[in-house]
Design a protein around this motif. Structure first.
Motif, PDB file in Angstrom:
ATOM      1  N   GLU A  68       0.811  -1.241   0.391  1.00 27.70           N
ATOM      2  CA  GLU A  68       0.157  -0.067  -0.640  1.00 27.70           C
ATOM      3  C   GLU A  68       0.791   1.196  -0.093  1.00 27.70           C
ATOM      4  O   GLU A  68       2.109   1.320   1.015  1.00 27.70           O
ATOM      5  N   LYS A  69       0.178   1.907  -0.836  1.00 28.41           N
ATOM      6  CA  LYS A  69       1.291   3.643  -0.679  1.00 28.41           C
ATOM      7  C   LYS A  69       0.252   4.493   0.188  1.00 28.41           C
ATOM      8  O   LYS A  69      -0.743   4.701  -0.459  1.00 28.41           O
ATOM      9  N   ILE A  70       1.004   4.969   1.209  1.00 25.15           N
ATOM     10  CA  ILE A  70       0.826   6.529   2.080  1.00 25.15           C
ATOM     11  C   ILE A  70       1.190   7.463   2.019  1.00 25.15           C
ATOM     12  O   ILE A  70       2.814   7.126   1.493  1.00 25.15           O
ATOM     13  N   ILE A  71       0.662   8.688   2.321  1.00 27.05           N
ATOM     14  CA  ILE A  71       1.795   9.565   2.358  1.00 27.05           C
ATOM     15  C   ILE A  71       2.052  10.094   4.128  1.00 27.05           C
ATOM     16  O   ILE A  71       1.261   9.379   4.971  1.00 27.05           O
ATOM     17  N   THR A  72       3.167   9.975   4.484  1.00 27.53           N
ATOM     18  CA  THR A  72       3.331  10.216   5.519  1.00 27.53           C
ATOM     19  C   THR A  72       3.849  11.439   6.094  1.00 27.53           C
ATOM     20  O   THR A  72       4.246  12.229   5.107  1.00 27.53           O
ATOM     21  N   ALA A  73       3.992  11.762   7.378  1.00 30.41           N
ATOM     22  CA  ALA A  73       4.600  13.332   7.781  1.00 30.41           C
ATOM     23  C   ALA A  73       5.710  12.631   8.724  1.00 30.41           C
ATOM     24  O   ALA A  73       4.927  12.049  10.259  1.00 30.41           O
ATOM     25  N   ASN A  74       6.565  13.146   9.308  1.00 27.87           N
ATOM     26  CA  ASN A  74       7.549  12.289   9.639  1.00 27.87           C
ATOM     27  C   ASN A  74       8.114  11.482   9.718  1.00 27.87           C
ATOM     28  O   ASN A  74       7.592  10.780  11.169  1.00 27.87           O
ATOM     29  N   ARG A  75       7.483  10.546   8.724  1.00 24.99           N
ATOM     30  CA  ARG A  75       7.618   8.770   8.648  1.00 24.99           C
ATOM     31  C   ARG A  75       5.932   8.219  10.184  1.00 24.99           C
ATOM     32  O   ARG A  75       6.791   6.984  10.654  1.00 24.99           O
ATOM     33  N   GLN A  76       5.567   9.458   9.847  1.00 27.85           N
ATOM     34  CA  GLN A  76       4.123   8.886  11.203  1.00 27.85           C
ATOM     35  C   GLN A  76       2.831   9.128  10.456  1.00 27.85           C
ATOM     36  O   GLN A  76       2.530   9.631   9.541  1.00 27.85           O
ATOM     37  N   VAL A  77       1.916   8.105  10.883  1.00 23.15           N
ATOM     38  CA  VAL A  77       0.668   7.940  10.564  1.00 23.15           C
ATOM     39  C   VAL A  77      -0.302   8.274  11.819  1.00 23.15           C
ATOM     40  O   VAL A  77      -0.781   6.898  12.578  1.00 23.15           O
ATOM     41  N   ARG A  96      -5.191  11.080   4.371  1.00 26.26           N
ATOM     42  CA  ARG A  96      -4.953  10.818   5.592  1.00 26.26           C
ATOM     43  C   ARG A  96      -2.868  11.295   5.859  1.00 26.26           C
ATOM     44  O   ARG A  96      -2.880  10.647   6.791  1.00 26.26           O
ATOM     45  N   VAL A  97      -3.524  12.443   5.260  1.00 23.89           N
ATOM     46  CA  VAL A  97      -2.379  13.741   6.504  1.00 23.89           C
ATOM     47  C   VAL A  97      -2.481  14.027   6.659  1.00 23.89           C
ATOM     48  O   VAL A  97      -3.236  15.465   6.330  1.00 23.89           O
ATOM     49  N   PHE A  98      -2.575  14.195   8.330  1.00 26.60           N
ATOM     50  CA  PHE A  98      -3.275  15.570   9.199  1.00 26.60           C
ATOM     51  C   PHE A  98      -2.060  15.263  10.438  1.00 26.60           C
ATOM     52  O   PHE A  98      -1.711  14.003  10.997  1.00 26.60           O
ATOM     53  N   GLY A  99      -2.426  16.094  11.446  1.00 29.86           N
ATOM     54  CA  GLY A  99      -1.985  16.067  12.544  1.00 29.86           C
ATOM     55  C   GLY A  99      -3.486  16.491  13.424  1.00 29.86           C
ATOM     56  O   GLY A  99      -3.808  17.899  12.758  1.00 29.86           O
ATOM     57  N   ALA A 100      -3.051  16.752  14.914  1.00 34.40           N
ATOM     58  CA  ALA A 100      -3.934  17.599  15.752  1.00 34.40           C
ATOM     59  C   ALA A 100      -3.091  18.575  15.809  1.00 34.40           C
ATOM     60  O   ALA A 100      -2.324  18.761  15.369  1.00 34.40           O
ATOM     61  N   ILE A 156      -4.262   3.673  13.831  1.00 43.19           N
ATOM     62  CA  ILE A 156      -4.483   2.276  15.135  1.00 43.19           C
ATOM     63  C   ILE A 156      -6.089   1.640  14.319  1.00 43.19           C
ATOM     64  O   ILE A 156      -6.614   2.056  15.708  1.00 43.19           O
ATOM     65  N   ALA A 157      -5.743   0.212  14.069  1.00 45.63           N
ATOM     66  CA  ALA A 157      -7.381  -0.449  14.227  1.00 45.63           C
ATOM     67  C   ALA A 157      -7.796  -1.038  14.680  1.00 45.63           C
ATOM     68  O   ALA A 157      -9.243  -1.209  14.801  1.00 45.63           O
ATOM     69  N   SER A 158      -6.899  -1.483  15.099  1.00 44.70           N
ATOM     70  CA  SER A 158      -6.507  -2.117  16.338  1.00 44.70           C
ATOM     71  C   SER A 158      -7.400  -1.387  17.774  1.00 44.70           C
ATOM     72  O   SER A 158      -7.555  -0.335  18.242  1.00 44.70           O
ATOM     73  N   ASN A 159      -8.209  -2.420  18.820  1.00 40.59           N
ATOM     74  CA  ASN A 159      -8.946  -1.323  20.146  1.00 40.59           C
ATOM     75  C   ASN A 159      -8.269  -1.778  20.854  1.00 40.59           C
ATOM     76  O   ASN A 159      -6.735  -2.483  21.054  1.00 40.59           O
ATOM     77  N   THR A 160      -7.913  -0.597  21.839  1.00 41.42           N
ATOM     78  CA  THR A 160      -7.005   0.150  22.450  1.00 41.42           C
ATOM     79  C   THR A 160      -7.727   0.723  23.863  1.00 41.42           C
ATOM     80  O   THR A 160      -8.624   0.806  23.820  1.00 41.42           O
TER      81      THR A 160
END
Length: 587
Positions: free
Chosen positions: A91-100, A183-187, A232-236
């Motif tokens: 899957e190709k994604i875009i990351t910010a500071n290698r974070q998602v 999918r590139v965003f942050g608080a 994260i997709a799994s429950n936390t």
């Protein structure tokens, strides 16, 4: 005589204050910035403290997430990001500071932001928008591509520099017109001092673990949708202390599907205190609904006895059939962020409340906006023209049959010679005889300080009878949501005007209406917002869905003062535009 002396003394004090403010702004603008990057401006805020200069660096890169689950699971390498991507394909994604998602920013009100955005995405030009920030001092830093700035070219850096003037829960996002960047965003949290924060007395903790970014991601290979919270997709699980009050900040980024979400917490009530960064009268509820693009803050009061409870975040509205639920396990005095491997014993909530909150602002509607009818009322109907393209269908979305075409250079910097400005009263000749959508640069002029009402309605779903709501966002301003109605079935702007003149369109609530920067228009429905156009410049009004606003479902409000002047642009600000070249023949 004494009154004259008092008046002179008052004027002197005002002049002194204005002089200090002007000097302060000049010093801040010309202060040499520290060479080291300061990324920790998160602190307790005090209104008498000098604002900090907060330096950040956001590096945007394209990453190919490979099907190598063993590597992701057992080797702690940053390239793997999260195990959620090990689902059987690349899957190709875009990351910010290698974070998602990208890095979160937490600062105090009026801190000076200096943010270097480095674009390392091959073949993609981008800009960054700082949602909720009006940019009154620095409209060139709004981040609207081809409106306030040229997009950031690949392999180049653009430095955003502005004051974090609007407190509250906000977020930053990439604007490129490409859904890959959704999918590139942050608080982006702008805190206030306890003295200025209206609800500071009703919560004990306001921390990073309680900031929840919600997104929907389409997994095209499997043709399914997936909800992720903080990437994260799994429950936390989230750790809390008993007998305490926590401020949760929810950010619904919407994603490709633009899904509303619903939040329920077993055996707990939630107190909503803020929407889109604006404080409201505290509202005690059992169920919360957060619309796409919207932010919402609530207070969770933990019980006196230690126990474990589940907070369910579920897809709602037109996404309800996705059956997506992310469970946050509220764990009393336990380890933070444990993965919950088995949720079969979690108890479903049994208490339900109103799905749509009836919320009120802390303050009254401004006098200029309190009239039953406003002179400057703009009717905006949205739909899309369908075209056959091969075996598929191509849609051209529009407002009032005008599909937005962004100019070849940012309007805030200059008006390109080749740009065709238009609106409902000024259609280009090529569109006057056309029954289909007109493609041009849709600009509506608003006099500075004018009280403006937008009546936004859905003609598309009136025709096609679907049930998806639409979210819209305004740059440079916030507005008061004064009316909303489902199933209005409005056919055109003229139809809306006729219903309104007969008092059959929608009821307007003019008493302490809530202040927001996003508005939802129900399917085949109508929403009404009001604002004072007090921010000179060019401001984008757009659909929250990337594929829609970049294809035509947007327009520009040009707020101008009587002289026609707009805020000054720095001389060395990057420029772009068409290049035709001289007329010559090759030798």
């Amino acid at each position: 005589m004494a009154s004259v002396r008092q008046l002179k003394s008052f004027k002197s004090r005002i002049s002194l204050v204005l002089g200090v403010v002007a000097i302060t702004g000049l010093v801040l603008w010309n202060t040499e910035l520290p060479k080291t990057t300061k990324q920790n401006c998160d602190r307790e805020c005090h209104e008498l403290d000098w604002p900090l200069i907060c330096r950040y660096k956001i590096v945007l890169e394209a990453q190919n997430i490979q099907n190598d689950c063993q590597k992701c699971s057992f080797n702690n390498q940053t390239e793997c990001l999260h195990d959620i991507y090990c689902n059987g394909f690349s899957e190709k994604i875009i990351t910010a500071n290698r974070q998602v998602p990208g890095p979160s920013i937490r600062v105090c009100e009026n801190d000076i932001m200096v943010i270097d955005v480095v674009n390392r995405i091959p073949g993609h030009s981008v800009s960054v928008h700082w949602r909720g920030q009006w940019q009154k001092e620095t409209p060139v830093m709004d981040g609207a591509p081809m409106v306030t700035q040229c997009p950031i070219l690949p392999h180049t850096t653009f430095q955003y520099k502005f004051r974090a003037a609007q407190a509250g829960t906000h977020w930053w996002q990439i604007l490129s017109g490409d859904e890959l960047s959704d999918r590139v965003f942050g608080a982006f949290i702008v805190k206030q001092s306890k003295r200025k924060e209206p609800h500071a007395s009703i919560y004990d903790f306001d921390e990073i673990p309680q900031v929840l970014l919600v997104e929907y991601t389409a997994i095209t290979q499997n043709n399914i949708y997936e909800m992720r919270i903080n990437g994260i997709a799994s429950n936390t699980s989230i750790v809390v202390q008993n007998n305490s009050k926590y401020r949760f900040r929810i950010i619904n980024t919407g994603g490709v599907s633009q899904c509303p979400i619903e939040i329920k917490l077993h055996k707990h009530h939630l107190t909503v205190v803020s929407v889109d960064g604006h404080a409201i009268e505290p509202k005690l509820v059992n169920v919360i609904q957060v619309e796409p693009g919207e932010t919402l803050d609530f207070i969770l009061t933990t019980s006196k006895n230690q126990d474990n409870f589940d907070m369910a975040v579920s897809s709602e509205g037109h996404c309800k059939n996705f059956n997506q639920t992310h469970t946050l396990y509220i764990q009393y005095n336990s380890t933070l962020h444990n993965i919950i491997p088995d949720t079969k014993n979690l108890v479903e909530p049994t208490e339900y409340g109103d799905r749509h909150l009836s919320i009120t602002s802390l303050t009254s509607l401004p006098y200029e906006l309190s009239a039953v009818k406003l002179k400057n009322t703009i009717y905006l109907g949205f739909s899309s023209i369908k075209y056959q393209l091969g075996e598929g269908i191509w849609s051209l979305p529009n407002f009032n049959n005008i599909s937005m075409v962004l100019p070849s250079a940012p309007l805030l910097l200059q008006q390109p010679e080749d740009v065709i400005l238009c609106n409902a009263e000024n259609l280009p000749l090529k569109c006057q005889s056309s029954i289909t959508s007109c493609e041009c640069t849709h600009v509506i002029d608003l006099p500075l300080g004018s009280a403006t009402e937008l009546v936004i309605f859905d003609t598309e779903h009136t025709l096609f009878k679907t049930d998806r709501s639409h979210s819209f966002y305004l740059h440079g301003h916030s507005f008061y949501v004064v009316g909303q109605k489902s199933k209005a079935f409005i056919k055109s702007a003229d139809h809306a005007k006729k219903l309104d003149s007969d008092a059959h369109l929608v009821h307007r609530k003019l008493d302490r209406s809530v202040l927001k920067n996003t508005v939802v228009v129900p399917a085949a429905g109508v929403s009404v917002v009001r604002f004072i156009a007090d921010n000179p410049g060019y401001w984008l009004f757009r659909s929250e869905k990337t594929s829609e606003w970049s294809s035509g479902l947007s327009l520009i409000f040009r707020v101008i003062n009587p002289t026609g002047n707009i805020p000054q642009v720095p001389e060395d600000f990057p420029k772009c535009g068409n290049f035709i070249g001289p007329e010559f023949f090759l030798a």
